[in-house]
Scaffold this motif. Sequence first.
Motif, mmCIF file in Angstrom:
data_model
loop_
_atom_site.group_PDB
_atom_site.id
_atom_site.type_symbol
_atom_site.label_atom_id
_atom_site.label_comp_id
_atom_site.label_asym_id
_atom_site.label_seq_id
_atom_site.Cartn_x
_atom_site.Cartn_y
_atom_site.Cartn_z
ATOM 1 N N VAL A 137 -89.662 -45.224 2.364
ATOM 2 C CA VAL A 137 -89.443 -44.851 3.755
ATOM 3 C C VAL A 137 -90.211 -43.412 3.982
ATOM 4 O O VAL A 137 -91.048 -43.273 5.178
ATOM 5 N N GLU A 138 -90.326 -42.558 3.169
ATOM 6 C CA GLU A 138 -91.233 -41.452 3.589
ATOM 7 C C GLU A 138 -92.631 -41.884 3.397
ATOM 8 O O GLU A 138 -93.363 -41.238 4.357
ATOM 9 N N GLN A 139 -93.057 -42.760 2.517
ATOM 10 C CA GLN A 139 -94.475 -43.208 2.634
ATOM 11 C C GLN A 139 -94.779 -43.890 3.812
ATOM 12 O O GLN A 139 -96.105 -43.891 4.499
ATOM 13 N N VAL A 140 -93.808 -44.685 4.378
ATOM 14 C CA VAL A 140 -94.087 -45.674 5.596
ATOM 15 C C VAL A 140 -94.005 -44.631 6.637
ATOM 16 O O VAL A 140 -94.777 -44.678 7.673
ATOM 17 N N ALA A 141 -93.310 -43.626 6.617
ATOM 18 C CA ALA A 141 -93.191 -42.718 7.943
ATOM 19 C C ALA A 141 -94.490 -41.988 8.069
ATOM 20 O O ALA A 141 -94.926 -41.777 8.951
ATOM 21 N N GLU A 142 -95.062 -41.576 6.808
ATOM 22 C CA GLU A 142 -96.395 -41.172 6.959
ATOM 23 C C GLU A 142 -97.685 -41.845 7.435
ATOM 24 O O GLU A 142 -98.429 -41.372 8.026
ATOM 25 N N LEU A 143 -97.578 -43.128 6.824
ATOM 26 C CA LEU A 143 -98.409 -44.147 7.413
ATOM 27 C C LEU A 143 -98.440 -44.351 8.948
ATOM 28 O O LEU A 143 -99.365 -44.559 9.473
ATOM 29 N N LEU A 144 -97.245 -44.525 9.388
ATOM 30 C CA LEU A 144 -96.909 -44.776 11.008
ATOM 31 C C LEU A 144 -96.921 -43.433 11.756
ATOM 32 O O LEU A 144 -96.798 -43.658 12.845
ATOM 33 N N GLY A 145 -97.037 -42.352 10.946
ATOM 34 C CA GLY A 145 -96.943 -41.216 11.808
ATOM 35 C C GLY A 145 -95.573 -40.620 12.642
ATOM 36 O O GLY A 145 -95.530 -40.143 13.592
ATOM 37 N N LEU A 146 -94.694 -41.194 11.938
ATOM 38 C CA LEU A 146 -93.311 -41.059 12.517
ATOM 39 C C LEU A 146 -92.272 -40.414 11.556
ATOM 40 O O LEU A 146 -92.887 -39.674 10.410
ATOM 41 N N ALA A 147 -91.351 -39.856 11.805
ATOM 42 C CA ALA A 147 -90.078 -39.032 11.146
ATOM 43 C C ALA A 147 -89.468 -40.217 10.126
ATOM 44 O O ALA A 147 -89.351 -40.943 10.798
ATOM 45 N N PRO A 148 -89.266 -39.823 9.106
ATOM 46 C CA PRO A 148 -88.506 -40.821 8.184
ATOM 47 C C PRO A 148 -87.281 -41.286 8.721
ATOM 48 O O PRO A 148 -86.726 -42.474 8.452
ATOM 49 N N GLU A 149 -86.531 -40.571 9.541
ATOM 50 C CA GLU A 149 -85.156 -40.780 10.156
ATOM 51 C C GLU A 149 -85.490 -41.954 11.232
ATOM 52 O O GLU A 149 -84.513 -42.770 11.475
#
Length: 158
Positions: A137-149
Amino acid sequence: MEQQAMTPDPAPPAGGPGPRARRRDRHGRGMRGPVAPPQVPLSVSRAELFIDLVNDSAQRLERRWPQLASVEFGVLDVPGDPALPISLADEDGVPLGTLLSGSRNGLPDRIVVYRRPVEIRAKGRDERAQLVHEIIVEQVAELLGLAPESVDPQYGQD
């Protein structure tokens, strides 16, 4: 006391009985087979179970975020390639996962989770599954430029 030199036994005469291949153990029970057949989950290795955890987490996120279909999810045993960027490390500085952006090279983006550091930190299968999901989730959030939540509303909840 005299020591004698050890010499190998002479070869048996031609046509005579030679050393036999042992086909049974010393109690006469024979060779034992595998504990479980291959289709039973007992014969699945820890590495295969870990890969299944990563795939389950990735599929769970792909249902919510269809743009992740082009992202490759992978597993490496330990971090060791100095060419890989380290983007997610625990409090001791040991990387648990990394995001490899392939947009510059024309390659797909890749998220890699390091199996051994995660297994060391997790005490059980449930905790390991939760840690793997949080890393992804943290890596996807970084990829998408979003917060993990916002990537996974259940992120960080026990």
